[in-house]
Enzyme design. Structure first.
Site, PDB file in Angstrom:
ATOM      1  N   ASP A  74       0.826  -1.200   0.000  1.00 42.54           N
ATOM      2  CA  ASP A  74       0.000   0.000   0.000  1.00 42.54           C
ATOM      3  C   ASP A  74       0.867   1.260   0.000  1.00 42.54           C
ATOM      4  OD1 ASP A  74       0.739  -0.968   2.474  1.00 42.54           O
ATOM      5  OD2 ASP A  74      -1.240  -0.841   3.369  1.00 42.54           O
ATOM      6  N   HIS A 101       3.528   2.659   5.495  1.00 41.65           N
ATOM      7  CA  HIS A 101       3.404   2.227   4.106  1.00 41.65           C
ATOM      8  C   HIS A 101       4.668   2.509   3.308  1.00 41.65           C
ATOM      9  CE1 HIS A 101      -1.321   2.402   4.241  1.00 41.65           C
ATOM     10  NE2 HIS A 101      -0.786   1.633   5.186  1.00 41.65           N
ATOM     11  N   GLU A 133      -5.776   3.520   3.454  1.00 44.62           N
ATOM     12  CA  GLU A 133      -6.276   4.145   4.678  1.00 44.62           C
ATOM     13  C   GLU A 133      -7.690   4.692   4.513  1.00 44.62           C
ATOM     14  OE1 GLU A 133      -4.918   3.942   7.463  1.00 44.62           O
ATOM     15  OE2 GLU A 133      -2.831   3.448   7.056  1.00 44.62           O
ATOM     16  N   HIS A 160       2.073  -6.162   6.955  1.00 43.51           N
ATOM     17  CA  HIS A 160       1.839  -4.914   7.676  1.00 43.51           C
ATOM     18  C   HIS A 160       2.842  -4.840   8.808  1.00 43.51           C
ATOM     19  CE1 HIS A 160      -0.012  -1.477   9.491  1.00 43.51           C
ATOM     20  NE2 HIS A 160      -1.008  -1.496   8.619  1.00 43.51           N
TER      21      HIS A 160
END
Length: 382
Positions: A74, A101, A133, A160
């Site tokens: 992302d 990110h 987001e 993540h």
């Protein structure tokens, strides 16, 4: 030559300086494209989309492909003012990569640089995704049909970073890793009036108080205690002055659940409460839900077992099985369409995710690259 650890840290710092909000990742997109264009192009393709301009696909053609393995990174940042005193701090006031990110994209670049020089046997598809987001970028990409033909992954992976895990640890679990989230907006229509004559009005503040109190009992009295759900109302607006009874109130909140069935059940119970209060208070209550692409991140059983087996048995990887988290992630939507796995990468930040002082330990970048590079080789031999 593949990117070195020093190269990767410098890239992460470059990206950290230029955070951009959802669907506005123009400079980030150009930086990534320029960096990828420096890699060997013999079996590498870069694909852009007019329908989703800041998105970027990088396809690496396999030598004897049995499958296409997807990897999501992302791109967007958060509306947060950074307080870290760094030479590479955000140059965009009020915007910061407070969720890491920049680190996610850097790990993906490290993987691409390696496989651009060392042709994989399977096809690899890297998806640099805008708008995680906000605005459900993963869902937008899917709904636009971007994952079609040679760009359709057979399985999808993503990481993540985790501020609470030791630097470099790979964390994962089978089943649900992250909760799904749904925004809930409630508008209550009563009738305003003078504070001295409450019987001639219909107090929206009183109705709102009853609504909030009753909805909170959904978790404590309508849900199996061993299952998880959260309802939070973080915003309430009503009234204009102390001696006028409010005729309208607006409540904004969020629902979280570890599976989609839980989210849908909570939504239905909220509607039941609203209908009951409409009847008892002779008012009108409008309830709006917006989930977008923020589905629960439910890891595929077979693929996740393969992933965990590799990480646990690799002496060069520090692995930890993690508990489910109530944070949201729109990778859950892609995992509802493609089998796959999401995992944590420990970064041991002194500041929490989404905080003004989030500061991941950059040594985790090379740990993430090496761990997932090894897994991809392992997976492609299966």
């Amino acid at each position: 030559m593949s990117l070195t650890g020093e190269d990767l840290i410098n890239i992460r710092r470059d990206l950290h300086k230029i955070p951009e909000l959802a669907l506005k990742e123009v400079q980030t997109h150009e930086y990534l494209k320029n960096k990828i264009s420096e890699f060997p192009q013999d079996f590498l393709e870069i694909k852009e989309f007019s329908e989703l301009p800041t998105a970027l696909f990088v396809r690496i053609i396999g030598s004897a492909p049995k499958r296409t393995i997807g990897y999501r990174a992302d791109m967007d940042a958060l509306p947060v003012m950074e307080t870290n005193d760094l030479y590479y701090r955000s140059v965009n006031p009020g915007i910061m990569h407070a969720c890491g990110h920049d680190l996610h994209m850097t790990v993906a670049l490290g993987l691409i640089s390696y496989f651009a020089e060392n042709q994989p046997s399977d096809n690899l598809l890297f998806f640099f995704q805008p708008a995680e987001e906000a605005e459900s970028g993963g869902k937008q990409a899917y709904d636009l049909g971007l994952f079609s033909g040679k760009y359709r992954p057979d399985e999808f992976y993503g990481l993540h970073d985790n501020a609470d895990l030791t630097t470099g640890i790979i964390g994962c679990r089978n089943g649900t890793l992250f909760a799904g989230t749904t925004e809930v907006n409630v508008t209550i229509h009563g009738m305003s009036g003078h504070a001295a004559y409450p019987h001639k009005a219909n107090d929206a503040v009183v109705i709102a108080a009853n609504f909030i109190e009753q909805v909170q009992t959904i978790i404590s009295r309508s849900i199996d205690p061993v299952k998880c759900g959260v309802i939070t109302f973080g915003k309430l607006e009503a009234g204009t002055i102390r001696n006028i009874i409010a005729g309208k109130a607006r409540i904004e909140g969020t629902i979280r659940g570890l599976n989609q069935e839980m989210i849908l059940y909570i939504r239905q119970r909220i509607m039941d409460v609203a209908k009951g209060l409409e009847s008892s208070f002779n008012c009108q209550i409008e309830v709006e839900f917006n989930q977008g692409g923020y589905y629960p991140v439910e890891n595929d059983p077979a693929l996740t077992k393969n992933f965990i087996d590799y990480m646990q048995n690799n002496e060069n990887v520090k692995f930890q099985e993690t508990a489910p988290a109530m944070t949201g992630e729109d990778f859950g939507y892609l995992l509802s369409k493609f089998p796959g796995t999401m995992f944590w990468l420990g970064v041991a930040s002194p500041g929490a995710l989404h905080s003004t002082d989030f500061l991941p330990h950059e040594e985790a970048i090379i740990d993430g690259v090496e761990a997932f590079k090894g897994f991809l080789k392992y997976r492609m031999n299966m």
